[in-house]
Scaffold this motif. Sequence first.
Motif, PDB file in Angstrom:
ATOM      1  N   TYR A 709       0.878  -1.166   0.000  1.00 55.34           N
ATOM      2  CA  TYR A 709       0.000   0.000   0.000  1.00 55.34           C
ATOM      3  C   TYR A 709       0.914   1.215   0.000  1.00 55.34           C
ATOM      4  N   CYS A 710       0.764   2.016  -0.998  1.00 57.58           N
ATOM      5  CA  CYS A 710       1.778   3.039  -1.234  1.00 57.58           C
ATOM      6  C   CYS A 710       1.434   4.358  -0.545  1.00 57.58           C
ATOM      7  N   MET A 711       2.059   4.567   0.590  1.00 62.17           N
ATOM      8  CA  MET A 711       1.860   5.814   1.333  1.00 62.17           C
ATOM      9  C   MET A 711       2.756   6.903   0.765  1.00 62.17           C
ATOM     10  N   PRO A 712       2.252   8.130   0.684  1.00 62.44           N
ATOM     11  CA  PRO A 712       3.133   9.216   0.256  1.00 62.44           C
ATOM     12  C   PRO A 712       4.273   9.391   1.250  1.00 62.44           C
ATOM     13  N   ARG A 713       5.482   9.470   0.742  1.00 64.13           N
ATOM     14  CA  ARG A 713       6.646   9.763   1.580  1.00 64.13           C
ATOM     15  C   ARG A 713       7.123  11.171   1.242  1.00 64.13           C
ATOM     16  N   ALA A 714       8.108  11.602   2.001  1.00 68.63           N
ATOM     17  CA  ALA A 714       8.561  12.990   1.834  1.00 68.63           C
ATOM     18  C   ALA A 714       8.979  13.282   0.400  1.00 68.63           C
ATOM     19  N   ASP A 715       9.568  12.293  -0.266  1.00 70.32           N
ATOM     20  CA  ASP A 715      10.067  12.593  -1.617  1.00 70.32           C
ATOM     21  C   ASP A 715       9.001  12.402  -2.695  1.00 70.32           C
ATOM     22  N   ASP A 716       7.779  12.096  -2.301  1.00 70.28           N
ATOM     23  CA  ASP A 716       6.693  12.017  -3.278  1.00 70.28           C
ATOM     24  C   ASP A 716       5.968  13.345  -3.437  1.00 70.28           C
ATOM     25  N   VAL A 717       6.187  14.252  -2.504  1.00 77.31           N
ATOM     26  CA  VAL A 717       5.407  15.491  -2.534  1.00 77.31           C
ATOM     27  C   VAL A 717       6.331  16.687  -2.741  1.00 77.31           C
ATOM     28  N   PRO A 718       5.793  17.710  -3.379  1.00 79.89           N
ATOM     29  CA  PRO A 718       6.602  18.919  -3.600  1.00 79.89           C
ATOM     30  C   PRO A 718       6.422  19.885  -2.437  1.00 79.89           C
TER      31      PRO A 718
ATOM     32  N   VAL B 124      16.849  16.271   1.920  1.00 82.40           N
ATOM     33  CA  VAL B 124      16.112  16.033   3.158  1.00 82.40           C
ATOM     34  C   VAL B 124      14.967  15.058   2.896  1.00 82.40           C
ATOM     35  N   ARG B 125      14.271  15.264   1.804  1.00 86.94           N
ATOM     36  CA  ARG B 125      13.154  14.366   1.497  1.00 86.94           C
ATOM     37  C   ARG B 125      13.644  12.938   1.322  1.00 86.94           C
ATOM     38  N   GLU B 126      14.747  12.787   0.628  1.00 90.27           N
ATOM     39  CA  GLU B 126      15.297  11.455   0.436  1.00 90.27           C
ATOM     40  C   GLU B 126      15.770  10.881   1.772  1.00 90.27           C
ATOM     41  N   GLY B 127      16.371  11.740   2.564  1.00 88.82           N
ATOM     42  CA  GLY B 127      16.906  11.289   3.848  1.00 88.82           C
ATOM     43  C   GLY B 127      15.830  10.867   4.829  1.00 88.82           C
ATOM     44  N   LEU B 128      14.609  11.321   4.609  1.00 90.99           N
ATOM     45  CA  LEU B 128      13.518  10.958   5.519  1.00 90.99           C
ATOM     46  C   LEU B 128      12.624   9.870   4.923  1.00 90.99           C
ATOM     47  N   GLU B 129      13.142   9.183   3.929  1.00 94.15           N
ATOM     48  CA  GLU B 129      12.374   8.138   3.260  1.00 94.15           C
ATOM     49  C   GLU B 129      11.866   7.067   4.226  1.00 94.15           C
ATOM     50  N   GLY B 130      12.612   6.848   5.280  1.00 95.85           N
ATOM     51  CA  GLY B 130      12.246   5.779   6.205  1.00 95.85           C
ATOM     52  C   GLY B 130      11.249   6.190   7.268  1.00 95.85           C
ATOM     53  N   ASN B 131      10.670   7.361   7.137  1.00 98.69           N
ATOM     54  CA  ASN B 131       9.719   7.836   8.146  1.00 98.69           C
ATOM     55  C   ASN B 131       8.437   8.304   7.473  1.00 98.69           C
ATOM     56  N   ILE B 132       7.337   7.709   7.868  1.00 97.51           N
ATOM     57  CA  ILE B 132       6.053   8.088   7.271  1.00 97.51           C
ATOM     58  C   ILE B 132       5.304   9.017   8.209  1.00 97.51           C
ATOM     59  N   CYS B 133       4.812  10.104   7.647  1.00 95.45           N
ATOM     60  CA  CYS B 133       3.920  10.996   8.384  1.00 95.45           C
ATOM     61  C   CYS B 133       2.634  11.105   7.582  1.00 95.45           C
TER      62      CYS B 133
END
Lengths: 785, 153, 266
Positions: A709-718, B124-133
């Motif tokens: 299940y693909c949750m948005p991660r930090a690098d998926d959003v601008p 930073v976005r890549e570095g936080l890949e392992g954390n979901i918010c």
Amino acid sequence: MSATGIGAPVRRREDGRFITGAGQYTDDLHVEGQVYAVFLRSPYARARITDIDASHALSGEGVLAVLTGDDMRADGIGDIPCGWLVKQKDGSDMVSAPHPPLAHTFVNYVGEPYALVVAKTQDAARHAAERVHTDFEELQPVIDLATATDSVEIHEGVRHNLAYDWELGDRTATEQALADAAHVVRLDLVNNRLIPNAMEPRAAIGRYDAATGEHTLYTTSQNPHLARLILSAFVGIAPEHKLRVVAPDVGGGFGSKIFVYAEEAAVLWAARRLRCPVKWTAERAESFLADAHGRDHLTHVELGLNEHGRFVALKVQTSANLGAYLSTFASSVPTYLYGTLLAGQYKTPNIYVEVHGVYTNTAPVDAYRGAGRPEATYVVERVVEVAAREIGKDPADLRRMNMIQPGDFPYETPVALTYDTGDYEKSLDRALELIDYAGFSARRIEARQRGCLRGIGMSCYIEACGLAPSQLAIQLGAGVGLYESGEVRMNPTGNVTVFTGTHSHGQGHETTFAQVVSDRLGVPFEDVEVVHGDTGRVEFGLGTYGSRSLAVGGSALVKASDKVIAKARIIAAHMMDVGADDVTFDGGVFSVRDSNRSMTIQEVAFAAYVPSNYPLDLEPGLSEKAFYDPENFTYPAGTHIAEVEIDADTGVVRVVDFVAVDDFGHVINPLIVEGQVHGGVAQGLGQALLEHGRYDDYGQLLTGSYMDYCMPRADDVPQFRVDTTTTPCTHNPLGVKGCGEAGAIGSPAAIMNAVTDALGVRDLTMPATSEKVWRAIRGAKGGIR
Amino acid sequence: MEITVTVNGRSHRLDVSPNTLLVDILREQLRLTGTHVGCDTSQCGACTVHLNGDAVKSCTVLAGQADGASVVTIEGIGAVDDLHPMQAAFREHHALQCGFCTPGMIMAAIDLVEKSDHLDDAAVREGLEGNICRCTGYHNIVNAVLSVAEAKA
Amino acid sequence: MYPFNYHKPSSVDEAVSLFLDAEDPAYLSGGMTLIPTMKQRLAMPTDLVDLSGVQAMRGIERQDQKLVLGAFTRHAEVARSEVVAQAIPALAHLAGLIGDNQVRYRGTIGGSVANSDPAADYPAAVVALGAEVVTNKRTISSADYFQDLFETALEPGEMIVRIELPIPRRAAYRKFPNPASRYAVVGVMVAQFDNGVQVGVTGAGPCAFRASTLEAALAADLRPEALAGVDIPDAGFNADLHASAEYRAHLVGVMARRAVADLLAS
Ligand SMILES: Cc1cc2nc3c(=O)[nH]c(=O)nc-3n(C[C@H](O)[C@H](O)[C@H](O)COP(=O)(O)OP(=O)(O)OC[C@H]3O[C@@H](n4cnc5c(N)ncnc54)[C@H](O)[C@@H]3O)c2cc1C
Ligand code: FES
Ligand code: FES
């Protein structure tokens, strides 16, 4: 504006505990003597339970009990009700299949609980759960929404698996207008199933005090009072006055923690039977299977336009997947929260919608951030976009020429709502300016040189928050009122304790509500404490959902604050020996008109509790309650514009720019409001590009973990660009509208309009995964390069 | 089995069974409940702590692997009246809503900033890949982390 | 998790003998695969032999034309190692793409290669570079090592001690990550040696393999354009929610082209 008053970006006071790890979420609580529950869940989508053999499990060390659905029924525990009774086209009631907290005879979705094991440790409970032998007789499941009404009957007596066949609007007029229209745009749309995934998994602790007969439930709830009401009145766990429900810090909800769940009833019941506190914490895998899911619609839409491009009619036919049972608000989401919003921002004169609410052997589907309104926005804003492309008009222009104008308010839509106020063009214009709409074609050309397909898409959404008014909603089938309660208690020393029936699980009420009350009473922000989430401390409430907390809950606090001021004025007048009319109140100070005599509200509070020089006919104390029942919904609206780039080789879509311009009325705390928009847009982006709850033909959940299940991660959003326009709500004292869901409502259509624009295709089903997009590119080119 | 772990500077001798996870030691035995559990597949990062100076997912470390190690949790980096710069930045930038992902996010972010020479938005976005918010859309989290990185540079 | 006995040997021999003495043991390296599997009760070893104390399995060393990585070398160490960056920068890049920061601090090359997940990154490098897997018993060439889905040439109890990777003239790795798990849907390493070009593919098939058709095309013309017409049959390729076999085959082509471009730019 003061540094902490209304409109100030006050840093949140709840953060202190969260950033230091001192938050207290349900699973963090340790109740003396607690034992642990593990639920047994159906491995089949549809089956008959033929035998449960717990003998093996019971012999395990530390195992206290294995309790089944039959045991629960024998103890007189009732079914979980659906809180909104929808009337069908023919006037009959919807068909609500019985929903026992623990399944006894049949199981109807994978993950449905049918028994629980209680043991002294979590490990012992898990081991024992594996040693319970249950025999099932598998039955043919109904999984596919498109064919569900022609499949076997899931629930005895529920014909065609139809919970309801509902309509709104004038069918004849709409069909006639479509027949007469110069252009008709037809589109088939899918609104994908989503799994809410608040980061805190659900948890519950049941506690029973045999000496007093009191039950306490600590639970991950968005609305503890509602949980108490339902658990006592319908499920029959305990009488309301013997049941206290506490929702401590709650780690996100997005709708999924509104509902009353089986596990909550079960831990209370088990605690009473076993005479010890029983704790359950979901594993993420359980959350995927057994939290209520969201959305899941199939829709056919037809939009008629006249020769000038004016909308003349909109007809919408939707099948809504409700899952195996009707969850707490499931019935209202695809009807009153969906059909009523289909006018969007436009003056479409004829609208008709019919909705089939359909049972399938999947997890129950209920409100998820936006609840009905994202679905409506998606339908309207996708079909309008396609219309613009088909008649060759600029999408912004087509929208603009059909918009309801500021002079048209109050505006009555053909689908039962009256919009109070708004200025839709203003948001549109601001968004176009922010995104640099005129410069888009140059950006597209530049992207092409990098091998990227760039697209732009907008969505002009409207939504309705703070469901209201109660009387109307109850006539339409709501099982509860839709007001909110609040209490403002000035303490003798002059500080203030505020009690609210809403619940904060990330929205920052402890800060915002303190801003509102401190502003109103003129007391320092630091002196206002907000209490919520405990039926033992807060009188009543309906909780937090539908972006209602500030508009409804905040208004109740304004009302209560005004009552406090009114009483304080009488006391102040008495003490200063003048008539109440001669006393003015400003900034926390009562002053005698045309004199220099004055008293602070804190001084008055002290006098109210230590009444020496005090009006004889007035009760001591300075604490007031209020119930606020709004007279209408509030209508936040705005424009979202997305720009996407697609890697032409792989089909990967990236949102490279996103602008949201929203009209939320007055903003109490811009920092918090922006945060709500960011979070909502990220969830909308997830729906558009990444997330999809999928079952296989046997009803096994294929997307049951973060591996799939693909949750948005930090690098998926601008980085998002957010701005607001303001037309204050006309009918609540704060002039606020609600901001919690707008992000998730406006964004999916904007992003999908951008994706289809980039690809030059009419439609693509959400989520726009890379393979789907790649196939669309390949289809367009007639072969792989 | 008996293990020794130093948690937030205090050494503990604990009797645990080998199948105990570090996160359970922290939450259940030491009652340091700031470290959260958000998944069962080692993906969400809510359980992130520092183990011998590296950010790790404490739900995927066994008691035996933590034997002799030094562990720092969210409770060990600062207090309400003496915040770590990352904690302060999270508050200042409104980088949290429900707060559930926050301890793990902060611990991961501290590690990221400490071990990187140069951080920009993408890094930073890549570095936080392992954390979901699920709450914040990451926007303010990224800005908070960048602000700390800039202050360091 | 089921109960188990925990052992922490300090030498290879001790580890192997602990393993052989136990009923149903498993080696524990970084634990990033094994522990989640045990938590989900999909594995239930009676004994875990933790390799973290075995010094002989650690270290990164350049030996002439070989890079030698102890099996217990963590992904983060490889990603940040100066020695690796000098010898095979593409390998450091690959290691930096595995999972996330927290996973890279724990996971090890030995665990990854032993596990042979079809979606793991390292196997692409192992086959592309023609590495040798050195165990407590023997040296296994990469051509023989990967056999099928989660199946390798390792015998029960056999333990990877180190991996020896020939240093290419140039190499590059491209990964198409699974949007949910971030493992490789497809990963391609292209390595140029004095005597030819080798292409390792992970993610696409049941285990990592060398793509001979791509290698042939690149042998003739080491440019991305050379791969334009090359057919990549998808027979036997993996298919799941995230990518069909056909799409994977397409992605192998795209990732290979991009890797070649990176290689030429390096
Ligand atoms: C969230 C997450 C994301 C991930 N993403 C990726 C990714 O993108 N790409 C990727 O490649 N991997 C990924 N992984 C896997 C990660 O790289 C693991 O570290 C790796 O697969 C296993 O290495 P380990 O050291 O953790 O081994 P362990 O988990 O300790 O062991 C794995 C298996 O190998 C055996 N084993 C270990 N060492 C030896 C040895 N020396 N000799 C013989 N057998 C041995 C064990 O018994 C076990 O069966 C991810 C993992 C997680 C949790
Ligand atoms: S709880 Fe450790 S990664 Fe989710
Ligand atoms: S703040 Fe709620 S999950 Fe991040």
